[in-house]
Design a protein around this motif. Structure first.
Motif, PDB file in Angstrom:
ATOM      1  N   GLN A  97      27.100 113.334  50.761  1.00 58.55           N
ATOM      2  CA  GLN A  97      26.029 113.921  51.557  1.00 58.55           C
ATOM      3  C   GLN A  97      25.886 113.211  52.894  1.00 58.55           C
ATOM      4  O   GLN A  97      25.682 113.845  53.934  1.00 58.55           O
ATOM      5  N   LEU A  98      26.005 111.882  52.878  1.00 53.60           N
ATOM      6  CA  LEU A  98      25.926 111.128  54.125  1.00 53.60           C
ATOM      7  C   LEU A  98      27.076 111.507  55.052  1.00 53.60           C
ATOM      8  O   LEU A  98      26.876 111.694  56.264  1.00 53.60           O
ATOM      9  N   ASP A 100      28.656 114.340  55.066  1.00 52.40           N
ATOM     10  CA  ASP A 100      28.376 115.692  55.536  1.00 52.40           C
ATOM     11  C   ASP A 100      27.343 115.671  56.659  1.00 52.40           C
ATOM     12  O   ASP A 100      27.453 116.421  57.638  1.00 52.40           O
ATOM     13  N   ASP A 101      26.346 114.800  56.526  1.00 54.41           N
ATOM     14  CA  ASP A 101      25.335 114.688  57.581  1.00 54.41           C
ATOM     15  C   ASP A 101      25.948 114.155  58.872  1.00 54.41           C
ATOM     16  O   ASP A 101      25.568 114.566  59.977  1.00 54.41           O
ATOM     17  N   ARG A 102      26.883 113.232  58.746  1.00 53.42           N
ATOM     18  CA  ARG A 102      27.571 112.729  59.942  1.00 53.42           C
ATOM     19  C   ARG A 102      28.369 113.854  60.604  1.00 53.42           C
ATOM     20  O   ARG A 102      28.386 113.981  61.835  1.00 53.42           O
ATOM     21  N   THR A 104      27.669 116.980  60.381  1.00 53.32           N
ATOM     22  CA  THR A 104      26.689 117.885  60.968  1.00 53.32           C
ATOM     23  C   THR A 104      26.258 117.388  62.341  1.00 53.32           C
ATOM     24  O   THR A 104      26.151 118.165  63.296  1.00 53.32           O
ATOM     25  N   ARG A 192      20.036 121.692  59.792  1.00 49.98           N
ATOM     26  CA  ARG A 192      20.958 121.043  58.854  1.00 49.98           C
ATOM     27  C   ARG A 192      20.852 119.527  58.947  1.00 49.98           C
ATOM     28  O   ARG A 192      21.098 118.815  57.975  1.00 49.98           O
ATOM     29  N   GLY A 193      20.500 119.043  60.115  1.00 41.65           N
ATOM     30  CA  GLY A 193      20.342 117.605  60.292  1.00 41.65           C
ATOM     31  C   GLY A 193      19.030 117.065  59.766  1.00 41.65           C
ATOM     32  O   GLY A 193      18.775 115.864  59.871  1.00 41.65           O
ATOM     33  N   GLY A 194      18.179 117.915  59.210  1.00 39.01           N
ATOM     34  CA  GLY A 194      16.939 117.457  58.602  1.00 39.01           C
ATOM     35  C   GLY A 194      15.705 117.598  59.473  1.00 39.01           C
ATOM     36  O   GLY A 194      14.618 117.185  59.074  1.00 39.01           O
ATOM     37  N   TRP A 223      18.969 110.147  65.523  1.00 44.54           N
ATOM     38  CA  TRP A 223      19.706 110.678  64.377  1.00 44.54           C
ATOM     39  C   TRP A 223      20.853 109.745  64.012  1.00 44.54           C
ATOM     40  O   TRP A 223      21.058 109.411  62.840  1.00 44.54           O
ATOM     41  N   LEU A 227      21.268 107.674  60.367  1.00 42.64           N
ATOM     42  CA  LEU A 227      22.461 107.740  59.516  1.00 42.64           C
ATOM     43  C   LEU A 227      23.037 106.352  59.280  1.00 42.64           C
ATOM     44  O   LEU A 227      23.453 106.014  58.168  1.00 42.64           O
TER      45      LEU A 227
END
Length: 263
Positions: A97-98, A100-102, A104, A192-194, A223, A227
């Motif tokens: 998930q981390l 994927d967030d990167r 994103t 998507r980035g929250g 952001w 992360l």
């Protein structure tokens, strides 16, 4: 095994709680949730804990910042139920998930760098799903399909001011020009980035007003920082969890010793 887990110096609930600024009720709640191993009991029924419980509590509190309360709880419960593989899988999923967030965030930054007006498409290309037509417009269905969201989501974003499509005077359909597509893409990536809708709206308003990306630079910097903080928190959580695993399994943490021969 239970006797071994309860061996060592006896600690009271308040002893565990005081170290971390928690309440004794929180300690009891953690035990009931399976975050801590089951406590021992005195002849009068009072809970007693050991250094093993203290290690479990440290591991859980270290896991929370990187994995979140729910996942950290599931990890500790799996470990305490001797299901270490399940715990490792949960940790792996958090790392995925981390990552994927990167990715994103990278996609957001690419989207922000791609705000120049699109070049005119070749004949016929503009009618593909989601493509901007030769006249520079697209419609709600193709745009939603391109973003992988529902048309209802775009309508919701319109109500909150994230996108501002005009209406075709003949058909009444929503018409999204290149600026609208840009705003929709930014909104989608930031979601998507929250980011919440209330956080995204002023950013897009500033981009429109300023005619540039400067207003988003601070948000992107923040952001990146969040992360990185999650990544470091996962490392800290892993260290405490490894210490707890070693205390639970002093003979099997790491390399399993060879079987002892009997004569």
């Amino acid at each position: 095994m239970g006797k071994n887990l309860q061996s060592g110096e006896r600690l009271r609930p308040v002893d565990l709680a005081r170290e971390h600024g928690l309440s004794t009720q929180a300690i009891r709640n953690y035990e009931e949730a399976g975050i801590l191993p089951a406590a021992g009991r005195t002849p009068h029924g009072y809970r007693t804990y050991t250094s093993l419980h203290a290690g479990a509590l440290r591991a859980f509190l270290a896991l929370v910042p990187g994995h979140g309360h729910r996942t950290a709880t599931s990890i500790m419960r799996a470990v305490n139920e001797d299901a270490a593989e399940a715990a490792f899988r949960l940790i792996d999923e958090s790392h995925v998930q981390l990552l994927d967030d990167r990715r994103t965030l990278e996609a957001v930054e690419r989207a922000l760098r791609d705000l120049e007006p699109a070049t005119a498409p070749e004949p016929g290309v503009g009618h593909e799903p989601g493509a901007v037509s030769e006249s520079g417009v697209t419609f709600i269905g193709p745009l939603a399909e391109t973003l992988g969201i529902r048309p209802a989501t775009l309508r919701k974003w319109e109500r909150t001011g994230l996108v501002r499509p005009r209406r075709d005077p003949l058909t009444g359909y929503r018409v999204y020009d290149e600026a609208d597509v840009r705003d929709a893409r930014l909104a989608h990536q930031l979601r998507r980035g929250g980011y919440l809708l209330g956080q995204i709206a002023p950013l897009i308003v500033q981009v429109r007003a300023a005619g540039g990306l400067e207003p988003l630079e601070a948000a992107l910097h923040d952001w990146h920082g969040r992360l990185s903080a999650r990544g470091r928190a996962m490392l800290a959580g892993a260290a405490e969890l490894e210490a707890y695993l070693r205390e639970r399994r002093p003979t099997t943490a790491g390399v399993v010793p060879p079987p002892t021969s009997h004569h």
